[in-house]
Design a protein around this motif. Structure first.
Motif, PDB file in Angstrom:
ATOM      1  N   SER A 193       1.755   2.412  -3.382  1.00 13.34           N
ATOM      2  CA  SER A 193       0.610   3.027  -4.035  1.00 13.34           C
ATOM      3  C   SER A 193       0.361   4.439  -3.502  1.00 13.34           C
ATOM      4  O   SER A 193      -0.081   5.322  -4.244  1.00 13.34           O
ATOM      5  N   ILE A 194       0.636   4.669  -2.220  1.00 14.03           N
ATOM      6  CA  ILE A 194       0.518   6.021  -1.670  1.00 14.03           C
ATOM      7  C   ILE A 194       1.502   6.954  -2.368  1.00 14.03           C
ATOM      8  O   ILE A 194       1.162   8.087  -2.731  1.00 14.03           O
ATOM      9  N   ALA A 232      -4.953   2.871  -0.404  1.00 12.64           N
ATOM     10  CA  ALA A 232      -3.809   3.789  -0.449  1.00 12.64           C
ATOM     11  C   ALA A 232      -4.263   5.226  -0.655  1.00 12.64           C
ATOM     12  O   ALA A 232      -3.721   6.154  -0.032  1.00 12.64           O
ATOM     13  N   ILE A 249       0.831  -1.207   0.000  1.00 14.81           N
ATOM     14  CA  ILE A 249       0.000   0.000   0.000  1.00 14.81           C
ATOM     15  C   ILE A 249       0.866   1.258   0.000  1.00 14.81           C
ATOM     16  O   ILE A 249       0.516   2.266  -0.624  1.00 14.81           O
ATOM     17  N   MET A 250       2.026   1.210   0.691  1.00  6.17           N
ATOM     18  CA  MET A 250       2.880   2.398   0.776  1.00  6.17           C
ATOM     19  C   MET A 250       3.368   2.822  -0.603  1.00  6.17           C
ATOM     20  O   MET A 250       3.450   4.019  -0.902  1.00  6.17           O
ATOM     21  N   SER A 260      -3.233   2.483 -11.215  1.00  8.09           N
ATOM     22  CA  SER A 260      -2.080   2.874 -10.412  1.00  8.09           C
ATOM     23  C   SER A 260      -0.813   3.021 -11.197  1.00  8.09           C
ATOM     24  O   SER A 260       0.105   3.699 -10.783  1.00  8.09           O
TER      25      SER A 260
END
Length: 599
Positions: free
Chosen positions: A338-339, A498, A335-336, A592
């Motif tokens: 994607s952030i 995210a 997820i990080m 993404s």
């Protein structure tokens, strides 16, 4: 549950059909491609539209984009569930196309109807009126409709097209499917490139009316083309969704929570009638095994199908849910990345204040720099599959393979490097702006080339090429075939989470740094803000996430990818390889990859 029975029914329907075939391919591909151009083309410059026409600050505008993208990433998961369980793919795609058309039309209306947005700023008093609640609500409603549209079209389009082509009685069936998949992904990739170059260029040079009008026209063509071939389509009946199967396992396991555990070799397990009963339930998460304990033989008739699936599940159902639960920690570690990728607004604002000329006359639109991310992804996939791996295998004299977890980790390293480079470049850009006396003039172009932004885009591309593709291959290889739709949805769900977390991080940073009434890091005036410090916060979080990923990877243990290369190839392993290749293609089209686009 009942996967093989469904396959037999599927073949029976195909054998009697008189519709479908290659004639439907242009309509389905055109619908998907035009929808991509329309929706993807709206995103890169949207932050500039918020700031210029709606007088929305950077922090608020970026949060709106985060939430919009989160909705657009979650919508396909919901759309897939509704399609499989209730509506069917044709109706889901049709409704999605109509929603997207209405959304893009309403968004275009905001550019031509003065009453739908604030008036221009007063040049004499230097004052600007904010948008009213009704004007803001109209804008948000248009964005919501576009998200709903993407949730209907994108999860169903590929599968719906495959249903039209897939005919097991056709001797050229495999070749027809191969042709469809090839054209589908080629059209999708071309659509994104056109959106990031052509549509963004039109918005920069022809204004918002034309720039938003073209996507609306393309969405109209997309909808008309899809419905034009309505009488030609094969329209399959809906079936039970795997999400329902998961819920059944949880409910039955809870009902049976007081039952004693059974030994693995017991005869009291419920299996699907066509499944080998020599494979007992695994010991991991064994509390779920109680869902497939046979309490009364009458619950399992001779056909092997439970009379009440909410009272008795199969071992196969239970193991599917276990497979999903096991991958969740590794899924969360991605997820990080994607952030970091979702921070698309800030580079666009940065680029708009820098020299974007290539040569004496051509100027790259600020929203088109994401093209370099796409180019790096495409280039790396080609080099990896066609050059690097074959060359390394030739040198070592045996097949060389990078495990999926290793590639996921490498991608996270590149993602960390990308935000570090972003912080360094923004620090240099802001320093130049102050040096040139432009601290209070955020619209001025500083004497610094925007090409300094390219390295961070390229690093994001490498992060996606390693980690995103690795994640998709990991899901496809670890899950049973019946969970292919879940494998495709997990990454989109991760992007949605995210985006929500990115909004939370941004809001927290803005609130903390504005303490005492001073100008915060996320200022509308980019020269007065400290975007570089915000990037450093993301860099620190990304560095910590590397250790979290390593812990999750160690806890998960060996995966299918680690052991398959030592096993002889069977028809099942060949199927897995084909699924992995499709996973790479799915990554090329998803949002993404393209800087937090709605997908």
């Amino acid at each position: 549950m009942g996967e093989q029975v469904e396959e037999l029914n599927y073949e029976r329907q195909l054998s009697t059909r008189k519709k479908g075939g290659l004639i439907t391919m242009p309509f389905i591909i055109a619908n998907e491609a035009f929808e991509k151009v329309a929706s993807y083309g709206l995103v890169p410059n949207m932050i500039l539209y918020f700031m210029s026409d709606y007088k929305i600050g950077v922090a608020k505008g970026t949060n709106i984009l985060f939430l919009w993208t989160a909705a657009s990433n979650f919508a396909p998961v919901l759309g897939a569930f509704l399609s499989d369980s209730y509506l069917g793919r044709f109706l889901t795609i049709g409704l999605g196309s109509c929603f997207s058309l209405l959304g893009t039309f309403l968004l275009w209306l905001t550019t031509v109807a003065p009453q739908l947005k604030p008036p221009p700023c007063n040049q004499f008093t230097q004052t600007c009126k904010q948008s009213t609640h009704s004007q803001f609500a109209f804008l948000i409603f248009a964005l919501i409709l576009i998200s709903m549209g993407s949730g209907g079209v994108r999860p169903c389009s590929l599968a719906f097209g495959a249903e039209q082509i897939d005919n097991k009685l056709n001797v050229n069936n495999e070749r027809a499917l191969e042709s469809f998949f090839g054209w589908y992904y080629a059209a999708g990739a071309s659509a994104v490139l056109i959106a990031f170059t052509g549509i963004v260029y039109i918005q920069d040079h022809a204004g918002w009316k034309v720039g938003f009008g073209v996507p609306a026209i393309l969405m109209l063509l997309s909808t008309l083309l899809f419905f034009a071939a309505s009488t030609l389509y094969v329209k399959m009946k809906v079936k039970k969704s795997i999400f329902t199967s998961f819920l059944q396992v949880i409910v039955v396991a809870y009902k049976n929570r007081k039952l004693p555990y059974q030994p693995p070799n017991s005869d009291g397990w419920s299996y699907h009638k066509d499944s080998p009963q020599s494979l007992p339930p695994t010991k991991s998460l064994r509390f779920l095994n109680k869902a497939c304990i046979i309490q009364n033989p009458k619950d399992l008739p001779a056909d092997g199908m439970a009379t009440d699936p909410w009272s008795l599940c199969t071992v196969e159902q239970t193991e599917e849910l276990k497979a999903l639960i096991r991958v969740l920690p590794l899924w969360s570690s991605g997820i990080m990345m994607s952030i970091n990728v979702s921070q698309s607004s800030f580079p666009v604002i940065q680029a708009s204040t820098m020299d974007r000329h290539m040569g004496s006359s051509f100027q790259i639109p600020a929203g088109s720099f994401a093209f370099f991310t796409i180019a790096v992804i495409a280039l790396w996939v080609i080099l990896y599959d066609r050059v690097i791996i074959p060359f390394a295998s030739k040198i070592r004299g045996k097949p060389v393979h990078l495990g999926v977890k290793l590639r996921m980790g490498i991608g996270l390293v590149f993602s960390t490097m990308a935000v570090v480079v972003s912080a360094i470049v923004e620090h240099a850009r802001r320093k130049q702006a102050i040096k040139q006396g432009l601290l209070n003039n955020p619209q001025a172009v500083i004497a610094m080339s925007a090409m300094w932004l390219i390295p961070q885009y390229c690093l994001h591309g490498l992060a996606e090429a390693f980690s995103a593709i690795g994640q998709n291959e990991f899901y496809y290889s670890e899950f049973p075939k019946s969970m292919s739709s879940i494998a495709a949805s997990l990454f989109l769900l991760g992007m949605a989470v995210a985006n929500l977390l990115a909004s939370l991080i941004l809001s927290t940073v803005e609130r903390v740094t504005r303490n005492g009434g001073k100008e915060g890091w996320i200022a509308t005036n980019i020269n007065q803000g400290r975007y570089d410090s915000y990037y450093w916060v993301l860099a620190i979080m990304s560095f910590v996430n590397l250790f979290y990923f390593m812990a999750c990877s160690w806890a998960y243990g060996p995966c299918v990818d680690d052991t398959a290369k030592n096993e002889p190839k069977t028809s099942d392993s060949i199927d897995t390889i084909e699924e992995l290749q499709r996973a790479r293609s799915v990554v090329v089209e998803r949002q993404s990859l393209f800087k937090s686009l709605p997908s």
